[in-house]
Write a protein that holds these residues in place. Structure first.
Motif, PDB file in Angstrom:
ATOM      1  N   ASP A   1      51.051  40.766  35.520  1.00 11.63           N
ATOM      2  CA  ASP A   1      51.855  40.253  36.437  1.00 11.63           C
ATOM      3  C   ASP A   1      51.030  39.067  37.249  1.00 11.63           C
ATOM      4  N   LEU A   2      51.408  37.816  37.115  1.00 13.68           N
ATOM      5  CA  LEU A   2      50.528  36.642  37.536  1.00 13.68           C
ATOM      6  C   LEU A   2      50.464  36.883  39.179  1.00 13.68           C
ATOM      7  N   ALA A   3      51.428  37.569  39.844  1.00 11.77           N
ATOM      8  CA  ALA A   3      51.477  37.750  41.164  1.00 11.77           C
ATOM      9  C   ALA A   3      50.323  38.420  41.616  1.00 11.77           C
TER      10      ALA A   3
ATOM     11  N   SER B   1      40.807  37.683  36.752  1.00 12.77           N
ATOM     12  CA  SER B   1      40.966  36.340  36.508  1.00 12.77           C
ATOM     13  C   SER B   1      40.012  35.544  35.941  1.00 12.77           C
TER      14      SER B   1
ATOM     15  N   VAL C   1      44.993  30.901  32.213  1.00 13.27           N
ATOM     16  CA  VAL C   1      46.117  31.528  32.901  1.00 13.27           C
ATOM     17  C   VAL C   1      46.018  31.372  34.321  1.00 13.27           C
ATOM     18  N   MET C   2      44.801  31.313  35.003  1.00 11.51           N
ATOM     19  CA  MET C   2      44.951  31.047  36.459  1.00 11.51           C
ATOM     20  C   MET C   2      45.084  29.537  36.673  1.00 11.51           C
TER      21      MET C   2
ATOM     22  N   ARG D   1      48.897  29.306  36.790  1.00 14.90           N
ATOM     23  CA  ARG D   1      49.485  29.984  37.648  1.00 14.90           C
ATOM     24  C   ARG D   1      49.300  28.941  38.869  1.00 14.90           C
ATOM     25  N   GLU D   2      48.385  28.452  39.019  1.00 16.46           N
ATOM     26  CA  GLU D   2      48.323  27.352  40.232  1.00 16.46           C
ATOM     27  C   GLU D   2      49.440  26.107  40.101  1.00 16.46           C
TER      28      GLU D   2
ATOM     29  N   TYR E   1      52.797  27.890  40.876  1.00 14.69           N
ATOM     30  CA  TYR E   1      53.000  28.404  42.380  1.00 14.69           C
ATOM     31  C   TYR E   1      52.734  27.138  43.214  1.00 14.69           C
TER      32      TYR E   1
ATOM     33  N   CYS F   1      56.246  35.964  38.531  1.00 15.22           N
ATOM     34  CA  CYS F   1      55.930  35.513  37.295  1.00 15.22           C
ATOM     35  C   CYS F   1      54.942  36.737  36.420  1.00 15.22           C
TER      36      CYS F   1
ATOM     37  N   LEU G   1      56.483  33.625  29.357  1.00 17.57           N
ATOM     38  CA  LEU G   1      56.201  34.074  30.804  1.00 17.57           C
ATOM     39  C   LEU G   1      57.450  33.747  31.625  1.00 17.57           C
TER      40      LEU G   1
END
Length: 562
Positions: A85-87, A96, A102-103, A106-107, A110, A135, A234
């Motif tokens: 869960d990316l959250a 991370s 992946v980070m 995510r950035e 988001y 996500c 995703l």
């Protein structure tokens, strides 16, 4: 000390340029996507292709596969493996650090810049989408699926799916996003989902499908993965500050509502005359001996069934009908599911009617026509057996004899159903709850002539089992909360009955119990056919010696076979 907003935006812009495909955020590209979104059917949606630099997304995929674990989840609605869960990925955490790409992703997802871009594509006013974003990584392995729903929960506003499938993914591997239209059963009813999808989006690597979440409108599903490779994606939601209007139209609210339960107070399909409530007699045995296997009419056998039912409130009777009344079920093992839209209409005819709506059910129901006379045909034979056996006063007396319940006063509901592989199911919802306890009698027909076929049905990998689950108690506001997941550790599952050929399942169902027939997977040996009956049974006297704690324990189906 946190970074100033200007520095944060500058950093995000740099990452956007690094990972996004060239000119994706340009005005002309955005206009092209907007036009696709606005003109699509059955509701506005779009799929952006070549979203990221391919090399970057492949790195994301490899990090997820090598550095994360998956958890299996299954309910009446879905079968899926979920990964990270990316959250919950905190910058600077050990995990991370193992997922640098992946980070970065995510950035991007988001960021305010990306949210503004999504608002523009969907025609939403600026600042509609707030910082709350969901996500997670989903892995739909072969046989996994997600049935029809509209995604409306809380403040969800935009649903999106980024596909991480293999670059050479083929249509015959399934896993498409199915989009359903709306229909009204009558002018005053709520919006319902159409029984079959009207459009599909294929899970193309490095593409993103998205749409605005709307109650009773954004109906969609994930088609079963029918190939040998997993469908990785995703998936998540962008949120608004407030829930959408017309929340009562949402599928979750419809599943919680008891609007269909009004049938519980209506007249029965058939009522048994009080004069027919006699003891099971030799004449009754003679009548049923034309249909039932002889062993089930012996006194010692009926006593054994009675004892089993009295202890468990359920019993399964194998090889129930004589062979001449059992439709011939041919195994379809090895046959591949078609992936064209015509597949959804397989078996539909003037007698076999397609039943929906898709967010509650999909199966074929047999409705005999005036010309229906040939008992050699599956539906006709089942209809004949239903009339001559299950709807007869004699069988009502037999049920009293083998269950120990009061004599049935009538038949509340009776159906002849076909659940097709890769297509059909029912979903547990509060509209199926009864006001008074009933006796379910379900006679199942499937192909299970060899050990492989039997194993597929018995262990549930092909679905098709009937599951009874406990409905949650009413909350303080008087509403219900639907159970949206079950698993091995979930104590809401009361009973699971595997599909088995020529097997009669008797289950005493109280008002607090829901049931469903699990989606029949494309690997199933055959369709699941059944005669499904609900008998009205008067409440008997309470047994003071009954142990209430034992009633609450989870039961496993157990067969009585001869």
């Amino acid at each position: 000390m946190s970074e100033p907003p200007e520095a944060k935006r500058s950093k995000t812009s740099s990452i956007l340029e690094e990972v996004l495909a060239s000119n994706l955020l340009a005005d002309d590209k955005a206009k092209e996507i907007q036009e696709q979104y606005a003109s699509s059917q059955p509701y506005s949606h779009a799929q952006i292709k070549n979203l990221f630099h391919s090399k970057f997304l492949l790195s994301v995929k490899e990090e997820i596969k090598s550095q994360t674990k998956v958890n299996f989840k299954e309910s009446d609605l879905f079968r899926v493996y979920q990964s990270i869960d990316l959250a919950n990925l905190e910058p600077g955490s050990d995990l991370s650090k193992q997922l640098p790409n992946v980070m970065k992703l995510r950035e991007v997802l988001y960021s305010q810049e990306w949210r503004s871009f999504i608002e523009k594509l969907c025609g939403l006013p600026p600042s509609t989408l707030v910082e709350k974003i969901d996500c997670a990584c989903n892995c739909h392995a072969p046989g996994c699926h997600l049935l029809c729903h509209d995604d409306v929960i809380g403040t969800r506003k935009v649903s999106y799916i980024i596909y991480l499938t293999e670059e050479d993914w083929k249509q015959d591997e399934g896993g498409s996003l199915e989009l359903y239209g709306q229909q009204l059963d009558n002018p005053t009813s709520k919006k319902q989902s159409s029984p079959i999808p009207l459009a599909r989006a294929w899970p193309l690597f490095n593409s993103m499908a998205f749409f605005v979440v709307k109650p009773g409108e954004s109906f969609h599903a994930v088609q079963e993965v029918t190939g040998e490779r997993p469908r990785l994606s995703l998936q998540g939601w962008y949120h608004a500050a407030e829930p959408p209007k017309n929340m009562e139209l949402a599928t979750l609210q419809q599943l919680k509502a008891d609007n269909d339960a009004s049938k519980a107070g209506t007249d029965a399909e058939k009522t048994f005359d009080e004069s027919e409530a006699k003891e099971f007699s030799d004449a009754d045995k003679e009548y049923l001996s034309k249909y039932l296997v002889p062993e089930y009419l012996k006194e010692e056998s009926m006593d054994e069934i009675h004892k089993k039912f009295e202890n468990d409130s359920s019993v399964q009777l194998r090889n129930f009908l004589q062979d001449k009344w059992v439709p011939k079920m041919e195994s379809r093992t090895g046959k591949k599911r078609a992936n064209d839209m015509n597949h959804y209409m397989e078996g539909v005819s003037s007698e076999w009617k397609l039943r929906g709506p898709a967010h509650k059910q999909r199966y074929l129901e047999f409705r005999p026509q005036p010309s229906t006379t040939d008992c050699a045909v599956t539906g006709s034979m089942m209809h004949y057996v239903k009339m001559k056996v299950f709807e007869s006063p004699v069988f009502a007396r037999y049920l009293k004899r083998v269950t120990g319940l009061e004599h049935p006063t009538g038949i509340k509901e009776s159906k002849i159903r076909r659940f097709r592989p890769g297509l059909d199911y029912t979903v547990a919802h509060y509209g199926l709850l009864v006001k008074e306890s009933v006796l379910d009698a379900t006679l199942c027909f499937v192909a299970d002539g060899n050990e492989d076929d039997k194993a597929k049905w018995e262990y549930g990998d092909s679905g098709g089992f009937e599951c009874y689950i406990e409905a949650d108690e009413e909350n303080e506001e008087g509403g219900n909360q639907a159970a949206d997941e079950y698993n091995e550790d979930d104590d809401t599952e009361l009973l699971s009955v595997s599909a088995s050929n020529n097997t009669l399942s008797l289950v005493y169902r109280d008002p607090g119990t829901m049931r469903f027939v699990k989606y029949v997977g494309s690997s199933a040996p055959s369709s699941r056919f059944d005669i499904a009956m609900e008998y009205q049974v008067p409440e008997g006297e309470e047994d003071d010696d009954e142990n209430a704690d034992d009633d609450a324990e989870k039961q496993e189906s157990e067969d009585v076979g001869f």
